[in-house]
Write a protein that holds these residues in place. Structure first.
Motif, PDB file in Angstrom:
ATOM      1  N   LYS A 184      11.917   2.024  -4.811  1.00  0.00           N
ATOM      2  CA  LYS A 184      12.162   3.446  -5.753  1.00  0.00           C
ATOM      3  C   LYS A 184      13.485   4.121  -4.959  1.00  0.00           C
ATOM      4  O   LYS A 184      14.386   4.658  -5.749  1.00  0.00           O
ATOM      5  CB  LYS A 184      11.037   4.290  -5.206  1.00  0.00           C
TER       6      LYS A 184
ATOM      7  N   GLU B 125      16.604   5.245  -7.047  1.00  0.00           N
ATOM      8  CA  GLU B 125      16.933   6.705  -7.114  1.00  0.00           C
ATOM      9  C   GLU B 125      18.556   6.929  -6.832  1.00  0.00           C
ATOM     10  O   GLU B 125      19.311   7.684  -7.120  1.00  0.00           O
ATOM     11  CB  GLU B 125      16.223   7.636  -6.030  1.00  0.00           C
TER      12      GLU B 125
ATOM     13  N   ARG C 222       9.761   5.047 -13.427  1.00  0.00           N
ATOM     14  CA  ARG C 222       8.485   5.276 -13.880  1.00  0.00           C
ATOM     15  C   ARG C 222       7.454   4.275 -13.363  1.00  0.00           C
ATOM     16  O   ARG C 222       6.350   4.322 -12.769  1.00  0.00           O
ATOM     17  CB  ARG C 222       8.275   5.439 -15.390  1.00  0.00           C
TER      18      ARG C 222
ATOM     19  N   ASN D 133       8.249   1.353  -2.226  1.00  0.00           N
ATOM     20  CA  ASN D 133       8.935   2.450  -1.838  1.00  0.00           C
ATOM     21  C   ASN D 133      10.457   2.402  -1.712  1.00  0.00           C
ATOM     22  O   ASN D 133      11.421   3.084  -1.643  1.00  0.00           O
ATOM     23  CB  ASN D 133       8.385   2.929  -0.512  1.00  0.00           C
TER      24      ASN D 133
ATOM     25  N   SER E  59       6.937   3.987  -9.740  1.00  0.00           N
ATOM     26  CA  SER E  59       6.232   4.965  -9.344  1.00  0.00           C
ATOM     27  C   SER E  59       4.619   4.863  -9.419  1.00  0.00           C
ATOM     28  O   SER E  59       4.009   5.074  -8.856  1.00  0.00           O
ATOM     29  CB  SER E  59       6.737   6.382  -9.894  1.00  0.00           C
TER      30      SER E  59
END
Length: 204
Positions: A62, A66, A193, A59, A196
């Motif tokens: 990620k 982002e 991707r 997380n 995720s």
């Protein structure tokens, strides 16, 4: 006779027939069961803790990806502004379409590759009854992936045209920024991707 009673009494209270041995065995058996259960629970808790730690790491990764995407998009917007002030309307349109197509084809390739990999994994674990259906799905996905690769080749060819006119309007450092922006855009899409997918796997 007294001697007979005495002999019988002696047998009744001999250590072999004494009842006090059995509770010890029950206690030992109970402790063994509890220890086994405790070890099993410890292993299970350790596994859960490891998964939760990985999930936390993924997380965090990620969030970092982002943020990198937003930073790269900001670079792209700056480059687009330069193109809009220096190039012709037709060239501006080609530039914007090229950037959009690069993003779309990368997303498509990543999606199809992931779906194909999951289908092949399911095939390795499925019963013979489901095999025919999964083989059909795999073949369809493989065809779609091959078509997407052809599209990518066409986009790569158009990239040469876009690069040619950008070099007329960009300084060497600006053109290097454009190349970096486009390459990083594709890589960040793939990284996001992949991360995720790992998060989804941990949550299962």
């Amino acid at each position: 006779s007294d001697s007979g009673c005495s002999s019988l009494g002696s047998m009744t209270h001999s250590p072999l027939n004494s009842g006090h041995q059995y509770p010890d065995l029950l206690i030992w058996s109970s402790n063994t069961t509890n220890n086994t259960k405790s070890k099993s629970e410890t292993k299970s808790n350790d596994l859960i803790a490891q998964i939760q730690a990985k999930l936390q790491d993924f997380n965090a990764l990620k969030v970092g990806i982002e943020e990198a995407i937003r930073g790269n998009d900001s670079l792209g917007q700056g480059l687009t502004s330069l193109v809009e002030t220096r190039a012709s309307l037709r060239e501006i349109s080609k530039f914007k379409f090229h950037v959009e197509d690069t993003e779309k084809i990368t997303n498509l390739l990543v999606s199809l590759s992931g779906r194909l990999a999951r289908t092949e994994m399911a095939m390795s674990e499925c019963s013979s009854d489901d095999m025919t259906s999964l083989m059909g799905k795999r073949d369809k996905l493989q065809d779609q992936l091959n078509e997407a690769k052809v599209l990518q080749e066409n986009i790569d060819k158009r990239s040469e045209v876009v690069s040619d006119f950008l070099q007329k309007y960009f300084s060497p450092s600006e053109f290097a920024d454009f190349q970096h922006f486009l390459q990083r855009k594709s890589k960040l899409i793939m990284d996001l991707r992949e991360t995720s997918d790992k998060i989804a796997l941990c949550e299962e």
